[in-house]
Write a protein that holds these residues in place. Structure first.
Motif, PDB file in Angstrom:
ATOM      1  N   ASN A 104      -5.456  14.373  -1.320  1.00  0.00           N
ATOM      2  CA  ASN A 104      -5.546  13.197  -0.446  1.00  0.00           C
ATOM      3  C   ASN A 104      -6.481  12.170  -1.081  1.00  0.00           C
ATOM      4  OD1 ASN A 104      -3.798  13.490   1.682  1.00  0.00           O
ATOM      5  ND2 ASN A 104      -5.263  14.568   2.982  1.00  0.00           N
ATOM      6  N   ASN A 106      -7.872   8.454  -2.478  1.00  0.00           N
ATOM      7  CA  ASN A 106      -7.859   7.035  -2.172  1.00  0.00           C
ATOM      8  C   ASN A 106      -6.979   6.346  -3.220  1.00  0.00           C
ATOM      9  OD1 ASN A 106      -8.592   4.182  -2.177  1.00  0.00           O
ATOM     10  ND2 ASN A 106     -10.335   4.765  -0.909  1.00  0.00           N
ATOM     11  N   GLY A 128       1.384  11.891  -3.003  1.00  0.00           N
ATOM     12  CA  GLY A 128       1.031  12.241  -1.641  1.00  0.00           C
ATOM     13  C   GLY A 128       1.867  13.416  -1.181  1.00  0.00           C
ATOM     14  N   HIS A 181       0.157   7.380  -3.145  1.00  0.00           N
ATOM     15  CA  HIS A 181      -1.029   7.715  -2.365  1.00  0.00           C
ATOM     16  C   HIS A 181      -1.289   6.687  -1.260  1.00  0.00           C
ATOM     17  CE1 HIS A 181      -2.941  10.744  -5.336  1.00  0.00           C
ATOM     18  NE2 HIS A 181      -2.477  11.365  -4.272  1.00  0.00           N
ATOM     19  N   LYS A 184       0.980   7.687   1.551  1.00  0.00           N
ATOM     20  CA  LYS A 184       0.426   8.878   2.207  1.00  0.00           C
ATOM     21  C   LYS A 184      -0.758   8.513   3.099  1.00  0.00           C
ATOM     22  CE  LYS A 184      -0.343  13.312   2.977  1.00  0.00           C
ATOM     23  NZ  LYS A 184      -1.703  13.419   3.475  1.00  0.00           N
ATOM     24  N   THR A 185      -1.579   7.564   2.661  1.00  0.00           N
ATOM     25  CA  THR A 185      -2.712   7.117   3.469  1.00  0.00           C
ATOM     26  C   THR A 185      -2.232   6.521   4.791  1.00  0.00           C
ATOM     27  OG1 THR A 185      -4.145   6.715   1.560  1.00  0.00           O
ATOM     28  CG2 THR A 185      -4.639   5.472   3.565  1.00  0.00           C
ATOM     29  N   ASN A 188      -1.015   9.058   7.162  1.00  0.00           N
ATOM     30  CA  ASN A 188      -2.110   9.704   7.878  1.00  0.00           C
ATOM     31  C   ASN A 188      -2.696   8.803   8.951  1.00  0.00           C
ATOM     32  OD1 ASN A 188      -1.621  11.678   5.962  1.00  0.00           O
ATOM     33  ND2 ASN A 188      -3.776  12.092   5.600  1.00  0.00           N
ATOM     34  N   THR A 264      -8.797   9.544   5.477  1.00  0.00           N
ATOM     35  CA  THR A 264      -7.560   8.785   5.279  1.00  0.00           C
ATOM     36  C   THR A 264      -7.282   7.819   6.433  1.00  0.00           C
ATOM     37  OG1 THR A 264      -6.388  10.744   6.117  1.00  0.00           O
ATOM     38  CG2 THR A 264      -6.380  10.391   3.742  1.00  0.00           C
ATOM     39  N   TRP A 267      -9.465   4.880   5.761  1.00  0.00           N
ATOM     40  CA  TRP A 267      -8.898   4.079   4.663  1.00  0.00           C
ATOM     41  C   TRP A 267      -7.738   3.225   5.150  1.00  0.00           C
ATOM     42  CZ3 TRP A 267      -8.342   8.808   0.843  1.00  0.00           C
ATOM     43  CH2 TRP A 267      -9.615   9.213   0.441  1.00  0.00           C
ATOM     44  N   SER A 268      -6.924   3.776   6.046  1.00  0.00           N
ATOM     45  CA  SER A 268      -5.794   3.008   6.591  1.00  0.00           C
ATOM     46  C   SER A 268      -6.284   1.740   7.280  1.00  0.00           C
ATOM     47  CB  SER A 268      -4.990   3.848   7.599  1.00  0.00           C
ATOM     48  OG  SER A 268      -4.389   4.947   6.987  1.00  0.00           O
ATOM     49  N   GLU A 271      -7.739  -0.794   4.697  1.00  0.00           N
ATOM     50  CA  GLU A 271      -6.694  -1.486   3.945  1.00  0.00           C
ATOM     51  C   GLU A 271      -5.900  -2.439   4.824  1.00  0.00           C
ATOM     52  OE1 GLU A 271      -6.837  -1.638   0.876  1.00  0.00           O
ATOM     53  OE2 GLU A 271      -8.267   0.007   0.649  1.00  0.00           O
TER      54      GLU A 271
END
Length: 477
Positions: A104, A106, A128, A181, A184-185, A188, A264, A267-268, A271
């Motif tokens: 997982n 970044n 991911g 990735h 995948k982030t 999540n 994660t 991070w979502s 971003e």
């Protein structure tokens, strides 16, 4: 000796399960773990699959055991350990070899690693993997980011081990460098929102209606037979019906109400903010976990402030349950719409050309947010891959219209009775703000101009961008 088609470093739970999956699907795999005893035990426990596994005790033997160009999956703790492992690997690798981070990570770390290998004849894949331990062993959803050539080298193996939905593999190449990735982030982030929304509905049923865990599990089980059919609803029913073998009480009733997180979801949100995209339901879910971690503070606050008294119970219990089901469906639409909007913005930002229908397809099985719902999203994006937002597609705009009233009633009930429902509320506010052609930001622009001379655009198009607030601002042009 026949060489392996792929290698894997890191035989923890996920690495071991993924290795067994690869071997079981007929692919020869070389495995290596820093602790030799772990490798030996893994091989000894592999049973009938031993013939597909080459256990290696040294890095030299590991590299020799893999057919060039060598794809090597790194399945260790994300962050610095991956960088360290890459540096240890580099001296042994040859032109065209591929290091694959399947943790997982970044996506910005993935982009940095990809760039660091430019000009070295080595390459990198950020992969991911969703589905947890069970998915890794029997078929995960896999999101690949890297060069198209590196994808072609691993496509056969990854296709064989991925989950399948109606025979279609839940894996694909999504774009260059960090694309896999990043997707995948956001997966999540949507997962955070979905789990939070289910928990909020659980809270309304438990604290608003006084239902037991088993009764709520029964409700979720019935919903799982309809449009809310999903892995998260399925397991929610199971955990709510399970009893603690020690106390005999419902298992959920003895679990501390403080949720963990590994980053994660955060991070979502970060971003989404970086891309200038509203992802309010995901933000609310992350904030919900943060608040849940403040257990002692919440207990102290309850003693000082007290809990709001329940205003009234619903007069028609069956109608209320029907509203709850529709409200959860509506809120899920909001969360998924926000997640796909973030991915669309990132696709433009980084030049990935992310294939939205493909992403929805590979999430239909294997991953944590797999659901019937994703088949409808696949169909919507297949008809219009470049649509501005999922909720304005014909199918989902109709769903929003059908479920909006129920979500509004449930959010109102929760607010009146002091039952926290931040994600459900955020989803409703998102719908209301997104579909209002004339909002209230005109006042914000006036305020910004008043205190900072930031300027504004006019509805009539007149080339005058400051207001008559005084202090000389009216003279700005």
């Amino acid at each position: 000796m026949e060489q392996a088609e792929i290698g894997l470093i890191g035989l923890g739970v996920m690495g071991a399960n993924l290795s067994l999956n690869i071997a079981e699907k007929g692919n020869k795999i070389a495995v290596f773990n820093r602790t030799t005893e772990v490798t030996k035990k893994f091989y000894a426990d592999a049973g009938a699959l031993q013939g597909q596994i080459i256990p290696c005790e040294t890095m030299e033997d590991f590299i020799k055991a893999i057919r060039p160009p060598r794809p090597i999956i790194i399945m260790i703790k994300a962050g610095d350990p991956v960088d360290q492992q890459m540096e240890l690997l580099k001296p042994y690798l040859s032109s065209g070899d591929i290091m694959i981070d399947a943790g997982n990570a970044n996506f910005r770390d993935t982009m940095r690693r990809f760039k660091s290998l430019e000009g070295s004849d080595l390459t990198f894949i950020g992969m991911g993997v969703s589905g947890g331990e069970e998915g890794a062993r029997h078929g995960p959803s896999i999101m690949v980011g890297g060069t198209e050539d590196s994808w072609k080298r691993v496509e056969k193996v990854l296709t064989s081990i991925s989950a399948k939905f109606n025979g279609e593999p839940c894996v694909d190449w999504l774009g260059e460098n960090g694309a896999g990735h990043f997707v995948k982030t956001i997966h999540n982030g949507i997962e955070y929102a979905d789990m939070q929304m289910i928990a909020e509905i659980y809270g309304i049923l438990r604290d608003g209606l006084g239902m037991s865990a088993a009764e709520i599990g029964g409700v979720f089980g019935r919903w799982n037979e309809g449009r809310l059919d999903s892995y998260l609803m399925e397991i929610s029913e199971k955990v709510l019906k399970a009893n603690d073998p020690i106390s005999g009480k419902p298992m959920v009733d003895v679990i501390v109400d403080s949720a963990g997180q590994k980053g994660t979801g955060k991070w979502s949100v970060i971003e989404a903010q970086n891309m200038g995209v509203a992802a309010t339901a995901i933000e609310a879910a992350v904030a919900g976990r943060v608040l849940s971690s403040l257990k002692s503070e919440r207990q102290a606050a309850e003693k000082i402030l007290g809990k709001p008294a329940l205003v009234e119970r619903p007069k028609d219990g069956m109608a209320f349950l029907a509203d709850l089901e529709l409200a959860l469906l509506a809120a899920k639409i909001g969360a998924y719409a926000q997640g796909f909007a973030v991915m669309a913005a990132a696709s433009k930002e980084f030049g990935w050309n992310l294939p939205m229908p493909t992403i929805a397809k590979i999430w239909r099985a294997g991953c944590i947010i797999r659901s019937q719902f994703l088949d409808e999203i696949t169909s919507a994006f297949s008809k219009d891959p470049n649509v501005a937002n999922l909720i304005v597609t014909p199918a989902f705009s109709q769903l929003v219209k059908e479920t909006d009233g129920a979500l509004r009633r449930i959010v109102s009930y929760a607010a009146l009775n002091g039952l926290p429902a931040p994600a459900l509320t955020s989803a409703l506010s998102y719908f209301d703000a997104y579909r209002r052609g004339r909002g209230t930001a005109n006042l914000i622009q006036a305020q910004r101009d008043f205190f900072g001379a930031h300027g504004f655009d006019r509805l009539d198009g007149v080339d005058k961008h400051h207001g008559p607030w005084g202090s000389g601002l009216a003279d700005f042009a």
